[in-house]
Scaffold this motif. Structure first.
Motif, PDB file in Angstrom:
ATOM      1  N   GLY A 132      17.618  30.320  -7.510  1.00  0.00           N
ATOM      2  CA  GLY A 132      17.681  29.005  -7.701  1.00  0.00           C
ATOM      3  C   GLY A 132      17.810  28.726  -9.018  1.00  0.00           C
ATOM      4  N   LEU A 133      18.463  27.535  -9.125  1.00  0.00           N
ATOM      5  CA  LEU A 133      18.836  27.074 -10.605  1.00  0.00           C
ATOM      6  C   LEU A 133      18.423  25.515 -10.451  1.00  0.00           C
ATOM      7  CD1 LEU A 133      22.567  28.565 -11.301  1.00  0.00           C
ATOM      8  CD2 LEU A 133      20.228  29.204 -12.325  1.00  0.00           C
ATOM      9  N   PRO A 134      17.018  25.060 -10.910  1.00  0.00           N
ATOM     10  CA  PRO A 134      16.530  23.650 -10.783  1.00  0.00           C
ATOM     11  C   PRO A 134      17.154  23.121 -12.191  1.00  0.00           C
ATOM     12  CG  PRO A 134      14.923  25.014 -11.034  1.00  0.00           C
ATOM     13  CD  PRO A 134      15.945  26.205 -10.957  1.00  0.00           C
ATOM     14  N   LEU A 135      17.605  21.927 -12.160  1.00  0.00           N
ATOM     15  CA  LEU A 135      17.937  21.211 -13.434  1.00  0.00           C
ATOM     16  C   LEU A 135      17.314  20.017 -13.278  1.00  0.00           C
ATOM     17  CD1 LEU A 135      21.744  22.401 -13.733  1.00  0.00           C
ATOM     18  CD2 LEU A 135      19.710  23.244 -14.913  1.00  0.00           C
ATOM     19  N   ASP A 136      16.817  19.358 -14.366  1.00  0.00           N
ATOM     20  CA  ASP A 136      16.178  18.049 -14.368  1.00  0.00           C
ATOM     21  C   ASP A 136      16.711  17.292 -15.733  1.00  0.00           C
ATOM     22  OD1 ASP A 136      14.523  15.905 -14.367  1.00  0.00           O
ATOM     23  OD2 ASP A 136      12.610  16.888 -14.023  1.00  0.00           O
ATOM     24  N   PHE A 137      17.278  16.210 -15.501  1.00  0.00           N
ATOM     25  CA  PHE A 137      17.966  15.372 -16.528  1.00  0.00           C
ATOM     26  C   PHE A 137      17.296  14.318 -16.585  1.00  0.00           C
ATOM     27  CE2 PHE A 137      21.277  18.327 -14.916  1.00  0.00           C
ATOM     28  CZ  PHE A 137      21.417  18.681 -16.377  1.00  0.00           C
ATOM     29  N   SER A 138      15.968  13.962 -16.071  1.00  0.00           N
ATOM     30  CA  SER A 138      15.209  12.567 -15.892  1.00  0.00           C
ATOM     31  C   SER A 138      14.735  12.006 -17.161  1.00  0.00           C
ATOM     32  CB  SER A 138      14.038  12.814 -15.116  1.00  0.00           C
ATOM     33  OG  SER A 138      14.198  13.262 -13.923  1.00  0.00           O
ATOM     34  N   ARG A 139      15.009  10.876 -17.370  1.00  0.00           N
ATOM     35  CA  ARG A 139      14.769  10.118 -18.743  1.00  0.00           C
ATOM     36  C   ARG A 139      14.083   8.813 -18.214  1.00  0.00           C
ATOM     37  NH1 ARG A 139      15.526  14.335 -20.228  1.00  0.00           N
ATOM     38  NH2 ARG A 139      16.941  15.013 -21.830  1.00  0.00           N
ATOM     39  N   GLY A 140      12.806   8.739 -19.021  1.00  0.00           N
ATOM     40  CA  GLY A 140      12.327   7.458 -18.523  1.00  0.00           C
ATOM     41  C   GLY A 140      12.107   7.243 -17.012  1.00  0.00           C
ATOM     42  N   ARG A 141      12.508   6.158 -16.639  1.00  0.00           N
ATOM     43  CA  ARG A 141      12.332   5.596 -15.370  1.00  0.00           C
ATOM     44  C   ARG A 141      13.478   6.208 -14.391  1.00  0.00           C
ATOM     45  NH1 ARG A 141      13.263   0.398 -14.475  1.00  0.00           N
ATOM     46  NH2 ARG A 141      12.022   0.482 -12.341  1.00  0.00           N
ATOM     47  N   ARG A 142      14.430   6.627 -14.815  1.00  0.00           N
ATOM     48  CA  ARG A 142      15.492   7.246 -14.263  1.00  0.00           C
ATOM     49  C   ARG A 142      15.262   8.804 -13.861  1.00  0.00           C
ATOM     50  NH1 ARG A 142      20.658   5.403 -13.559  1.00  0.00           N
ATOM     51  NH2 ARG A 142      20.129   3.962 -15.323  1.00  0.00           N
ATOM     52  N   SER A 143      15.246   9.080 -12.663  1.00  0.00           N
ATOM     53  CA  SER A 143      14.975  10.565 -12.288  1.00  0.00           C
ATOM     54  C   SER A 143      16.206  11.037 -11.789  1.00  0.00           C
ATOM     55  CB  SER A 143      13.767  10.484 -11.227  1.00  0.00           C
ATOM     56  OG  SER A 143      13.761  11.908 -10.558  1.00  0.00           O
ATOM     57  N   LEU A 144      16.811  12.105 -12.232  1.00  0.00           N
ATOM     58  CA  LEU A 144      18.005  12.753 -11.942  1.00  0.00           C
ATOM     59  C   LEU A 144      17.820  14.168 -11.870  1.00  0.00           C
ATOM     60  CD1 LEU A 144      21.051  13.050 -11.229  1.00  0.00           C
ATOM     61  CD2 LEU A 144      21.399  12.705 -13.753  1.00  0.00           C
ATOM     62  N   SER A 145      18.056  15.109 -10.756  1.00  0.00           N
ATOM     63  CA  SER A 145      17.886  16.492 -10.629  1.00  0.00           C
ATOM     64  C   SER A 145      18.712  17.148  -9.796  1.00  0.00           C
ATOM     65  CB  SER A 145      16.212  16.699 -10.058  1.00  0.00           C
ATOM     66  OG  SER A 145      16.399  16.260  -8.734  1.00  0.00           O
ATOM     67  N   LEU A 146      19.223  18.178 -10.192  1.00  0.00           N
ATOM     68  CA  LEU A 146      20.311  19.221  -9.481  1.00  0.00           C
ATOM     69  C   LEU A 146      19.603  20.223  -9.296  1.00  0.00           C
ATOM     70  CD1 LEU A 146      21.892  17.044 -11.485  1.00  0.00           C
ATOM     71  CD2 LEU A 146      23.864  18.385 -11.001  1.00  0.00           C
ATOM     72  N   ASN A 147      19.925  20.893  -7.948  1.00  0.00           N
ATOM     73  CA  ASN A 147      19.247  22.095  -7.531  1.00  0.00           C
ATOM     74  C   ASN A 147      20.438  22.928  -6.888  1.00  0.00           C
ATOM     75  OD1 ASN A 147      16.142  21.956  -7.765  1.00  0.00           O
ATOM     76  ND2 ASN A 147      16.542  19.938  -7.254  1.00  0.00           N
ATOM     77  N   PHE A 148      20.475  24.022  -7.398  1.00  0.00           N
ATOM     78  CA  PHE A 148      21.675  24.942  -6.910  1.00  0.00           C
ATOM     79  C   PHE A 148      20.917  26.361  -6.367  1.00  0.00           C
ATOM     80  CE2 PHE A 148      23.638  22.545 -10.110  1.00  0.00           C
ATOM     81  CZ  PHE A 148      24.781  22.087  -9.547  1.00  0.00           C
ATOM     82  N   SER A 149      21.165  26.669  -5.281  1.00  0.00           N
ATOM     83  CA  SER A 149      20.471  28.107  -4.768  1.00  0.00           C
ATOM     84  C   SER A 149      21.396  28.783  -3.914  1.00  0.00           C
ATOM     85  CB  SER A 149      19.414  27.641  -4.044  1.00  0.00           C
ATOM     86  OG  SER A 149      19.621  26.969  -2.913  1.00  0.00           O
ATOM     87  N   LEU A 150      21.109  30.232  -3.944  1.00  0.00           N
ATOM     88  CA  LEU A 150      21.814  30.924  -3.153  1.00  0.00           C
ATOM     89  C   LEU A 150      20.917  31.822  -2.190  1.00  0.00           C
ATOM     90  CD1 LEU A 150      24.551  32.608  -2.016  1.00  0.00           C
ATOM     91  CD2 LEU A 150      24.370  33.929  -4.285  1.00  0.00           C
ATOM     92  N   THR A 151      20.907  32.016  -1.114  1.00  0.00           N
ATOM     93  CA  THR A 151      20.149  32.670  -0.018  1.00  0.00           C
ATOM     94  C   THR A 151      21.043  33.625   0.692  1.00  0.00           C
ATOM     95  OG1 THR A 151      18.630  30.895   0.026  1.00  0.00           O
ATOM     96  CG2 THR A 151      18.563  32.539   1.481  1.00  0.00           C
ATOM     97  N   GLY A 152      20.714  35.012   0.542  1.00  0.00           N
ATOM     98  CA  GLY A 152      21.150  35.927   1.499  1.00  0.00           C
ATOM     99  C   GLY A 152      20.038  36.542   2.370  1.00  0.00           C
ATOM    100  N   GLU A 153      20.503  36.449   3.585  1.00  0.00           N
ATOM    101  CA  GLU A 153      19.767  37.381   4.840  1.00  0.00           C
ATOM    102  C   GLU A 153      20.200  38.105   5.557  1.00  0.00           C
ATOM    103  OE1 GLU A 153      16.775  35.098   8.166  1.00  0.00           O
ATOM    104  OE2 GLU A 153      18.292  33.716   6.973  1.00  0.00           O
ATOM    105  N   LEU A 154      19.336  39.150   5.861  1.00  0.00           N
ATOM    106  CA  LEU A 154      20.188  40.272   6.896  1.00  0.00           C
ATOM    107  C   LEU A 154      19.082  40.304   8.160  1.00  0.00           C
ATOM    108  CD1 LEU A 154      21.452  42.737   7.678  1.00  0.00           C
ATOM    109  CD2 LEU A 154      19.897  44.021   6.320  1.00  0.00           C
TER     110      LEU A 154
END
Length: 248
Positions: A132-154
């Motif tokens: 997972g690649l969690p990114l947080d660009f929040s500033r003050g009252r503005r909340s901005l987040s981006l989350n990228f993930s890759l899941t492999g399952e067998l």
């Protein structure tokens, strides 16, 4: 100090007389705490909560997270009322590195009814890993987040009680899947009385496919929620929509 005139009104004295009659700091015990080395690996397990599950799965989940919030884990037992099948699953996530790493697995039974009304039972064993690649660009009252993930399952399917006479169904074998996830969330923080944000956007995208194995399929799912201010204070309007495409 003898010449300094103290001119004050101790408003707290009546309260002290009504309760303890003396300073609450007078009875603080003098205790020395030993300082010793903290090893994250040997302190990674700290069970802090549990939760029962109902409808359609009955079971219990136990949660663990260390004091440094670097290792989280969950262990669950499930009983599916629709399938009348038992299963256990667990997952561990480690946040000490970047990207976030996670592993887990599921072991249990699956049951379904075919077109003839026959009850078919089989066993599934799954193991998965995620990045997972969690990114947080929040500033003050503005909340901005981006989350990228890759899941492999067998997943291994075995011990099927009845083989099905269909070209689109593999009775036993291995299922390998890759899931690509993207979650974007943006909102303006309001007050504690706001149940939902008065202005915000959320977008969820998932693409899953089978790069190898005995099964072949792919799925694309997109969902979004938009929040707008309402005419009433502390209220908001939100609209949700989604799209899904499956190919087998």
């Amino acid at each position: 100090f003898e010449k300094v005139a103290v001119d004050r009104i101790d408003y707290f004295e009546p309260v002290i007389a009504q309760e303890a009659g003396k300073s609450v700091a007078a009875d603080i015990p003098l205790r020395e705490y030993e300082s010793k080395k903290y090893t994250p690996f040997f302190n990674s397990v700290h069970v802090y909560s549990w939760m029962p599950m109902i409808l359609p799965d009955y079971g219990l989940v136990i949660y663990s997270e260390d004091y440094l919030h670097t290792t989280s884990a969950a262990l669950a037992y499930n009983y599916n009322m629709n399938e009348k099948a038992h299963s256990v699953q667990g997952q561990i996530n480690y946040f000490g590195f970047y990207p976030v790493l996670g592993v887990g697995g599921i072991y249990g039974d699956r049951v379904k009814l075919n077109s003839d009304g026959d009850r078919i039972k089989w066993q599934e064993k799954s193991a998965f890993g995620l990045i997972g690649l969690p990114l947080d660009f929040s500033r003050g009252r503005r909340s901005l987040s981006l989350n990228f993930s890759l899941t492999g399952e067998l997943t291994e399917i075995s011990d099927k009680s009845l083989f099905e006479k269909s070209l689109s169904i593999i009775d036993e074998g291995n299922l390998t899947t890759l899931s690509w996830n993207t979650i974007v969330s943006h909102q303006i923080e309001g007050t504690l009385l706001d149940l939902y944000p008065r202005w915000g956007q959320q977008l969820y995208c998932n693409y899953s496919h089978t790069p190898s194995g005995d099964y072949s399929a792919q799925q694309l799912a997109i969902a979004s929620t938009l929040y707008f201010p309402s005419v009433f204070r502390h209220h908001s309007l939100f609209f949700s929509g989604g799209y899904e495409y499956d190919e087998k």
